[in-house]
Scaffold this motif. Sequence first.
Motif, short mmCIF file in Angstrom:
data_model
loop_
_atom_site.label_atom_id
_atom_site.label_comp_id
_atom_site.label_asym_id
_atom_site.label_seq_id
_atom_site.Cartn_x
_atom_site.Cartn_y
_atom_site.Cartn_z
N MET A 1 -50.13 12.34 -30.35
CA MET A 1 -51.86 12.37 -30.80
C MET A 1 -52.18 13.40 -30.12
N SER A 2 -52.61 14.60 -30.17
CA SER A 2 -52.87 15.05 -29.12
C SER A 2 -54.56 14.61 -28.37
N GLU A 3 -54.38 15.79 -27.23
CA GLU A 3 -56.00 15.62 -26.15
C GLU A 3 -56.79 15.86 -27.43
N THR A 4 -58.51 14.78 -26.90
CA THR A 4 -59.63 15.13 -28.00
C THR A 4 -60.95 15.03 -26.97
N ILE A 5 -61.57 15.92 -27.65
CA ILE A 5 -63.03 15.35 -26.42
C ILE A 5 -62.74 13.97 -26.35
N PHE A 6 -62.73 13.03 -26.89
CA PHE A 6 -63.18 11.70 -26.88
C PHE A 6 -62.19 10.97 -25.49
N SER A 7 -60.49 11.33 -25.67
CA SER A 7 -60.02 11.15 -24.91
C SER A 7 -60.56 11.79 -22.96
N GLN A 8 -60.61 13.32 -23.90
CA GLN A 8 -61.47 13.49 -22.18
C GLN A 8 -62.51 12.78 -21.53
N ILE A 9 -63.81 12.27 -22.49
CA ILE A 9 -64.47 11.29 -22.28
C ILE A 9 -63.99 9.89 -21.39
N ILE A 10 -63.33 9.29 -22.12
CA ILE A 10 -62.65 7.81 -21.96
C ILE A 10 -61.83 7.83 -20.42
N ASN A 11 -61.00 9.46 -19.90
CA ASN A 11 -60.66 9.80 -18.94
C ASN A 11 -61.62 10.09 -17.50
N ARG A 12 -62.80 10.53 -18.18
CA ARG A 12 -63.66 10.67 -17.38
C ARG A 12 -63.76 12.29 -17.09
N GLU A 13 -62.92 12.42 -17.91
CA GLU A 13 -63.12 14.54 -17.50
C GLU A 13 -64.15 14.93 -17.84
N ILE A 14 -64.94 14.69 -18.76
CA ILE A 14 -66.56 15.17 -19.12
C ILE A 14 -67.11 14.19 -19.34
N ASP A 15 -68.40 14.41 -19.35
CA ASP A 15 -69.23 12.94 -19.44
C ASP A 15 -69.83 13.02 -20.10
N ALA A 16 -70.36 12.03 -20.82
CA ALA A 16 -70.99 10.77 -21.86
C ALA A 16 -72.07 9.66 -21.04
N ASP A 17 -72.88 9.57 -22.01
CA ASP A 17 -73.95 9.07 -22.05
C ASP A 17 -73.71 7.50 -22.30
N ILE A 18 -72.55 6.43 -21.64
CA ILE A 18 -71.85 5.55 -22.45
C ILE A 18 -73.26 4.51 -22.19
N VAL A 19 -72.98 3.47 -23.09
CA VAL A 19 -74.14 2.54 -23.67
C VAL A 19 -72.84 0.97 -23.35
N PHE A 20 -71.16 1.11 -23.27
CA PHE A 20 -70.97 -0.02 -23.19
C PHE A 20 -69.14 1.00 -23.20
N GLU A 21 -68.89 -0.87 -22.49
CA GLU A 21 -67.54 -0.22 -22.21
C GLU A 21 -66.71 -1.54 -21.73
N ASP A 22 -65.61 -1.61 -22.32
CA ASP A 22 -64.57 -2.53 -21.87
C ASP A 22 -62.90 -2.33 -21.48
N ASP A 23 -62.52 -3.01 -21.36
CA ASP A 23 -61.01 -3.10 -21.48
C ASP A 23 -60.37 -1.73 -22.93
N ARG A 24 -61.36 -2.07 -23.85
CA ARG A 24 -60.06 -1.86 -25.09
C ARG A 24 -61.44 -0.40 -25.43
N CYS A 25 -62.06 -0.77 -25.04
CA CYS A 25 -63.27 0.53 -26.13
C CYS A 25 -64.36 0.68 -25.15
N LEU A 26 -64.79 2.25 -25.65
CA LEU A 26 -65.78 2.75 -24.95
C LEU A 26 -66.98 2.77 -26.36
N ALA A 27 -68.21 2.70 -25.92
CA ALA A 27 -69.21 3.30 -26.57
C ALA A 27 -70.34 4.05 -25.78
N PHE A 28 -70.85 5.30 -26.05
CA PHE A 28 -71.38 6.61 -26.67
C PHE A 28 -72.10 7.23 -26.91
N ARG A 29 -73.13 8.20 -26.63
CA ARG A 29 -74.24 8.00 -27.55
C ARG A 29 -73.45 9.51 -28.11
N ASP A 30 -73.71 9.46 -29.27
CA ASP A 30 -73.85 11.02 -30.11
C ASP A 30 -74.06 12.35 -29.16
#
Length: 113
Positions: A1-30
């Motif tokens: 799978m090619s890199e998406t904006i969401f993988s950049q958010i997971i890798n903290r390459e771009i900012d997001a307003d994160i409301v929850f995170e654990d070892d398997r997932c991430l939740a952030f405001r649209d």
Amino acid sequence: MSETIFSQIINREIDADIVFEDDRCLAFRDVNPQAPLHVLVIPKKPIDMLVHADDTDAELLGHLMLVARRVARDEGYGEAFRLVVNNGEAAGQTVFHIHLHVLGGRAFQWPPG
Ligand code: AMP
């Protein structure tokens, strides 16, 4: 799978307003909210779309749904919220990293548009 904006958010390459995170997932405001509550729940595993998930992803997909419920509750919308998964361009998918939209805080129409 090619890199998406969401993988950049997971890798903290771009900012997001994160409301929850654990070892398997991430939740952030649209970034373009469609309701007072509009959070995206994504797996850290890069699955591009639901149709490409397989049986080994069953527990992960269930986890995403329970995290979505938790986010709705934590944000004060636990009694009424909507979960949406767009699969494929014709269904409205624009980011090809599977995600649940968690929407709440207004009335929703049925059937959806
Ligand atoms: P979909 O159309 O189902 O693929 O949903 C993709 C969603 O991602 C849209 O609601 C966008 O507003 C949202 N989105 C795109 N880029 C970002 C970003 N950098 N941060 C947060 N949400 C985003």
